[in-house]
Design a protein around this motif. Structure first.
Motif, PDB file in Angstrom:
ATOM      1  N   ALA A  97       0.989  -1.168  -0.030  1.00 37.10           N
ATOM      2  CA  ALA A  97       0.064   0.070  -0.020  1.00 37.10           C
ATOM      3  C   ALA A  97       0.815   1.267  -0.198  1.00 37.10           C
ATOM      4  N   GLU A  98       1.863   1.038   0.519  1.00 39.12           N
ATOM      5  CA  GLU A  98       3.107   2.080   0.593  1.00 39.12           C
ATOM      6  C   GLU A  98       3.598   2.182  -0.626  1.00 39.12           C
ATOM      7  N   GLU A  99       3.666   3.279  -1.274  1.00 40.78           N
ATOM      8  CA  GLU A  99       4.232   3.197  -2.891  1.00 40.78           C
ATOM      9  C   GLU A  99       5.453   4.061  -3.223  1.00 40.78           C
ATOM     10  N   THR A 100       6.201   4.502  -1.873  1.00 41.85           N
ATOM     11  CA  THR A 100       7.427   5.300  -2.181  1.00 41.85           C
ATOM     12  C   THR A 100       8.571   4.232  -2.731  1.00 41.85           C
ATOM     13  N   PHE A 101       8.430   3.033  -2.467  1.00 37.82           N
ATOM     14  CA  PHE A 101       9.649   2.206  -2.994  1.00 37.82           C
ATOM     15  C   PHE A 101       8.977   1.955  -4.618  1.00 37.82           C
ATOM     16  N   VAL A 102       8.260   1.546  -4.811  1.00 37.61           N
ATOM     17  CA  VAL A 102       7.790   1.087  -6.178  1.00 37.61           C
ATOM     18  C   VAL A 102       7.768   2.435  -7.036  1.00 37.61           C
ATOM     19  N   GLU A 103       7.443   3.661  -6.701  1.00 31.63           N
ATOM     20  CA  GLU A 103       7.694   4.929  -7.236  1.00 31.63           C
ATOM     21  C   GLU A 103       9.004   5.051  -7.778  1.00 31.63           C
ATOM     22  N   ALA A 104      10.088   4.568  -6.803  1.00 29.16           N
ATOM     23  CA  ALA A 104      11.423   4.928  -6.973  1.00 29.16           C
ATOM     24  C   ALA A 104      11.863   4.150  -7.800  1.00 29.16           C
ATOM     25  N   PRO A 145      25.555 -18.824  -7.021  1.00 31.96           N
ATOM     26  CA  PRO A 145      26.734 -18.797  -7.353  1.00 31.96           C
ATOM     27  C   PRO A 145      27.300 -17.464  -7.910  1.00 31.96           C
ATOM     28  N   SER A 146      26.126 -16.375  -8.133  1.00 30.24           N
ATOM     29  CA  SER A 146      26.844 -15.106  -8.080  1.00 30.24           C
ATOM     30  C   SER A 146      25.759 -13.921  -7.541  1.00 30.24           C
ATOM     31  N   ALA A 147      26.130 -13.646  -6.367  1.00 28.17           N
ATOM     32  CA  ALA A 147      25.246 -12.873  -5.512  1.00 28.17           C
ATOM     33  C   ALA A 147      26.198 -11.877  -4.360  1.00 28.17           C
ATOM     34  N   ARG A 148      25.491 -10.860  -4.337  1.00 25.40           N
ATOM     35  CA  ARG A 148      26.159 -10.006  -3.233  1.00 25.40           C
ATOM     36  C   ARG A 148      25.077  -9.475  -2.179  1.00 25.40           C
ATOM     37  N   LEU A 149      25.609  -9.105  -0.935  1.00 24.45           N
ATOM     38  CA  LEU A 149      24.632  -8.718   0.021  1.00 24.45           C
ATOM     39  C   LEU A 149      24.664  -7.099   0.398  1.00 24.45           C
ATOM     40  N   ALA A 150      23.458  -6.742   0.331  1.00 20.27           N
ATOM     41  CA  ALA A 150      23.406  -5.272   0.813  1.00 20.27           C
ATOM     42  C   ALA A 150      22.534  -5.222   2.152  1.00 20.27           C
ATOM     43  N   VAL A 151      23.216  -5.027   3.340  1.00 18.55           N
ATOM     44  CA  VAL A 151      22.351  -4.679   4.638  1.00 18.55           C
ATOM     45  C   VAL A 151      22.018  -3.526   4.599  1.00 18.55           C
ATOM     46  N   ILE A 152      20.496  -3.274   5.271  1.00 20.39           N
ATOM     47  CA  ILE A 152      20.042  -1.923   5.382  1.00 20.39           C
ATOM     48  C   ILE A 152      19.828  -1.692   6.742  1.00 20.39           C
ATOM     49  N   ASP A 153      20.647  -0.622   7.069  1.00 26.19           N
ATOM     50  CA  ASP A 153      20.669  -0.382   8.543  1.00 26.19           C
ATOM     51  C   ASP A 153      19.202   0.034   9.209  1.00 26.19           C
ATOM     52  N   GLU A 154      19.292  -0.493  10.471  1.00 27.35           N
ATOM     53  CA  GLU A 154      17.964  -0.192  11.122  1.00 27.35           C
ATOM     54  C   GLU A 154      16.692  -0.423  10.730  1.00 27.35           C
ATOM     55  N   ALA A 155      16.705  -1.594   9.402  1.00 32.60           N
ATOM     56  CA  ALA A 155      15.526  -1.852   8.956  1.00 32.60           C
ATOM     57  C   ALA A 155      14.905  -3.336   9.236  1.00 32.60           C
ATOM     58  N   GLY A 156      13.644  -3.589   9.467  1.00 34.57           N
ATOM     59  CA  GLY A 156      13.375  -4.921   9.932  1.00 34.57           C
ATOM     60  C   GLY A 156      13.104  -5.878   8.692  1.00 34.57           C
ATOM     61  N   HIS A 157      12.021  -6.544   8.730  1.00 36.66           N
ATOM     62  CA  HIS A 157      11.696  -7.666   7.739  1.00 36.66           C
ATOM     63  C   HIS A 157      11.149  -6.670   6.453  1.00 36.66           C
ATOM     64  N   HIS A 158      10.716  -5.814   6.546  1.00 36.34           N
ATOM     65  CA  HIS A 158      10.072  -5.055   5.475  1.00 36.34           C
ATOM     66  C   HIS A 158      11.238  -3.784   5.127  1.00 36.34           C
ATOM     67  N   ALA A 159      12.581  -4.301   4.662  1.00 39.36           N
ATOM     68  CA  ALA A 159      13.391  -3.244   4.419  1.00 39.36           C
ATOM     69  C   ALA A 159      12.985  -2.365   3.313  1.00 39.36           C
ATOM     70  N   HIS A 160      12.251  -2.597   2.478  1.00 37.94           N
ATOM     71  CA  HIS A 160      11.894  -1.688   1.131  1.00 37.94           C
ATOM     72  C   HIS A 160      10.751  -0.837   1.517  1.00 37.94           C
ATOM     73  N   LEU A 161      10.036  -1.159   2.735  1.00 32.06           N
ATOM     74  CA  LEU A 161       9.005  -0.194   3.042  1.00 32.06           C
ATOM     75  C   LEU A 161       9.490   0.659   4.121  1.00 32.06           C
ATOM     76  N   GLU A 162      10.414   0.271   4.960  1.00 34.53           N
ATOM     77  CA  GLU A 162      10.993   0.890   6.350  1.00 34.53           C
ATOM     78  C   GLU A 162      11.947   1.844   5.809  1.00 34.53           C
ATOM     79  N   ARG A 163      12.685   1.606   4.890  1.00 34.27           N
ATOM     80  CA  ARG A 163      13.714   2.349   4.152  1.00 34.27           C
ATOM     81  C   ARG A 163      13.659   2.334   2.667  1.00 34.27           C
ATOM     82  N   PRO A 164      12.722   2.812   2.114  1.00 36.79           N
ATOM     83  CA  PRO A 164      12.276   2.815   0.770  1.00 36.79           C
ATOM     84  C   PRO A 164      13.337   3.231  -0.357  1.00 36.79           C
ATOM     85  N   GLU A 165      13.929   4.630  -0.169  1.00 35.65           N
ATOM     86  CA  GLU A 165      14.796   5.337  -0.908  1.00 35.65           C
ATOM     87  C   GLU A 165      16.042   4.592  -1.073  1.00 35.65           C
TER      88      GLU A 165
END
Lengths: 389, 258
Positions: free
Chosen positions: B35-42, B218-238
């Motif tokens: 429902a929160e659209e900041t992430f998809v709009e970005a 086989p080909s992956a990298r990790l990005a940790v989003i600080d101070e975000a919970g299970h909804h990283a993309h909604l809690e820290r959308p930009e």
């Protein structure tokens, strides 16, 4: 009027009820309460004691004894109801042995239920009553069965079992959830074609209609009297819609019963155990009693939006529970009056008093069973509900 | 976000669409379409974001034949083909949708140009199992699922959306609980470039799961989003969207046509 002594066989030792009280929220007596409080020696003593209580119920005039199935809870210690029924078959001689019931949806091989129930029917020389239930919501958690499959599995398992009892094998069975290429059980019930089928339920419209359509016996437990009266009326109407009139013998009511010499004494004995049962042994989050998909969408919505149910409250009082009709307590005379009133409202022809409650002592249970059998059953025996007069 | 609908077999699938550019598929988590659209709009700044509703969520009906994550992945392959044909596109999945994205990609690596998993379910560490969301009352699930509450994302209890979504989720994840024992092996042989994004304080599946995915793919990298919970993309959308667009733009294959 038929009388069945129903036993939940709880494990309500004080250290267990204390352990529930000491849990962090959400407190529950199901699945997540550690079994470290289960002492096997006590468990063995309780079984011996509870069996004696049911054997005594037969002696004092009950028509049957009843057991049920629950898992991972001190609320009841019969994960294998057919095992207890088999034990009872060797200690009783006349009484019906009602298994209320086997939780069909929890079985990946429901043929085993048909086989075991047939075994007990042979062992008891034809005294088994075969109950079928789905298993409560918590059992989807304890047994890992998908709650949204519960109803379909129940119906498929039932159809398979009934075919096992009505059609010679070998045959093959293929339904959505069950696939068996060889079905050919070499134990069949003594009662032909099969034992009577009783279905305990919480009163969902689908189940009421299904039981009426099949012509089975419908039982209701742990529901306020007002609501049961409405459900029983629905059942009679459903029977009419399926082309027959439901007999009182087709309807049964299970209730918590404590009988003593006087009303005051009965209440004094009953109150702490009734309150322990509801505020400790039944306790659990509503979401786990009604896990996603366990009931119809409409029921799930109702459950989600009204969380004030009896499963989450820890402050239910004896008076409330008695007023709603979940509990019938008193001297034999009071008991007779209350039961006549209830039978008049419900139109039931079977009464299933739960003859022991939570940590109620053996002495109190025996005395209650004795008074009920000797002083309540005889005058109630030929009582006919106002619904049928 | 614009709402459209595609027909798959005899089933209508609502799809949210926003932005311009090469297509990108977004698969939502267990609370349903965002429902929160900041992430998809970005993300829509650079991509045409196509967000199909997983059957059973957002008050849709679940096709009765979708019983497992494999069934759902097969269903999704038809949804995606209906949306963008057989060309490959980036697939971004969150939580339950991450599990779906991983399952789909494992079997359709030619249709996925890049895989982005955000706080994805699907694996199980015996020493650090996923929090059992089915053992908690709804208010506690919510507490566990968000480090920072995001308004409007959780369907209101008692609504058709909440009841159907919960059933659809339970149908897929009840047993084995919140994972697929076969998934890890399949991901070991999945050649698609992947970005694994994890909330640093995800309390449903801990960041250990992010590391496990990176070790497995086989080909992956990790990005940790600080101070975000299970909804990283909604809690820290930009921040989450930037991590994704940076990853995708560094990859010449992104949005390629086969």
């Amino acid at each position: 009027m038929e009388f069945i002594a129903f036993h939940l066989m709880p494990y309500a030792e004080e250290r267990v009820t204390d352990a529930i009280a000491e849990m962090p929220p959400p407190r529950t007596a199901w699945v997540q309460l550690s079994n470290k409080s289960f002492d096997p020696a006590t468990g063995a003593d309780l079984y011996a004691r509870y069996i004696n209580e049911l054997v005594f119920a037969e002696e004092v005039g009950f028509d049957g004894v009843a057991v049920n199935e629950h898992h991972q809870t001190p609320y009841g210690t019969m994960p294998g109801p057919n095992v207890m029924a088999a034990a009872l078959s060797q200690r009783t001689s006349r009484a019906k042995i009602a298994i209320l019931g086997n939780a069909l949806s929890l079985h990946h091989q429901p043929q085993r239920v048909a086989e075991q129930v047939a075994m007990v029917d042979l062992l008891s020389r034809g005294r088994v009553v075969c109950g079928f239930v789905r298993g409560i919501g918590f059992e989807s958690t304890s047994m890992g069965t998908t709650p949204s499959e519960s109803r379909a599995r129940f119906l498929e398992a039932h159809d398979l079992i009934m075919r096992m009892w009505t059609e010679p094998g070998p045959f093959s069975w293929h339904s959505e959830h069950y696939h068996f290429d060889y079905v050919n059980p070499w134990t069949l019930p003594l009662q032909q074609p099969h034992p009577p089928i009783w279905v305990p339920s919480q009163g969902s419209a689908e189940t009421v209609d299904w039981v009426a359509e099949k012509g089975y016996v419908y039982l209701q437990t742990f529901t306020p009297l007002e609501r049961i009266a409405a459900i029983m009326q629905q059942f009679r109407e459903a029977a009419t819609s399926h082309g027959y009139e439901a007999s009182p013998e087709q309807l049964g009511w299970a209730f918590l019963m404590v009988c003593a010499e006087t009303d005051e004494r009965a209440r004094e004995i009953a109150q702490p155990h009734i309150e322990t049962l509801f505020n400790r042994l039944i306790l659990g989050p509503t979401e786990l009693f009604f896990p996603p998909g366990y009931s119809t969408e409409a029921s799930q919505r109702g459950v989600q939006s009204s969380k004030s149910g009896m499963f989450t409250r820890e402050d239910l009082t004896f008076d409330e529970l008695e007023a709603s009709g979940l509990v019938v307590v008193g001297s034999p005379d009071t008991m007779i009056d209350k039961l006549r009133l209830a039978v008049d409202r419900l139109g039931v022809g079977k009464l299933l008093p739960m003859v022991q409650v939570a940590g109620m002592s053996h002495e109190h249970a025996m005395s209650s069973i004795g008074l009920f059998g000797e002083q309540v059953i005889p005058p109630m025996r030929d009582y006919v509900s106002a619904v049928y007069r | 976000m614009e709402q459209l609908s595609v027909k798959v077999e005899d089933w209508e699938v609502p799809v949210g669409r926003t932005g311009d550019g090469p297509p990108l598929i977004f698969l939502h988590g267990f609370y349903g379409p965002p429902a929160e659209e900041t992430f998809v709009e970005a993300l829509g700044q650079q991509y045409e974001v196509l967000a199909p509703v997983i059957p059973g969520f957002g008050d849709t009906l679940r096709p009765p034949w979708v019983r497992t994550m494999d069934d759902l992945a097969r269903f999704h392959s038809k949804v995606q083909r209906e949306l963008i044909g057989t060309r490959a596109a980036p697939v971004v999945g969150h939580s339950l949708g991450g599990w779906l994205a991983a399952t789909y990609t494992a079997d359709h690596d030619d249709r996925v140009s890049a895989l982005v998993l955000i706080d994805a379910l699907g694996l199980r560490l015996d020493q650090d199992p996923p929090t059992d969301l089915f053992a908690l009352p709804a208010d506690l699930v919510r507490q566990v699922a968000f480090e920072h509450e995001v308004s409007g994302q959780v369907p209101e209890e008692g609504t058709l959306t909440a009841v159907r979504g919960a059933e659809a989720f339970a149908r897929l994840a009840w047993s084995p609980r919140l994972h697929d024992p076969a998934l890890r092996r399949r991901l070991r042989y999945c050649p698609v470039d992947a970005l694994v994004i994890w909330g640093s304080v995800d309390r449903v599946v801990s960041p250990a799961y992010g590391r496990l995915l990176v070790d497995t793919l086989p080909s992956a990298r990790l990005a940790v989003i600080d101070e975000a919970g299970h909804h990283a993309h909604l809690e820290r959308p930009e921040q989450t969207a930037a991590a994704i667009t940076t990853f995708l733009s560094c990859r010449p294959a992104a949005g390629r046509v086969q």
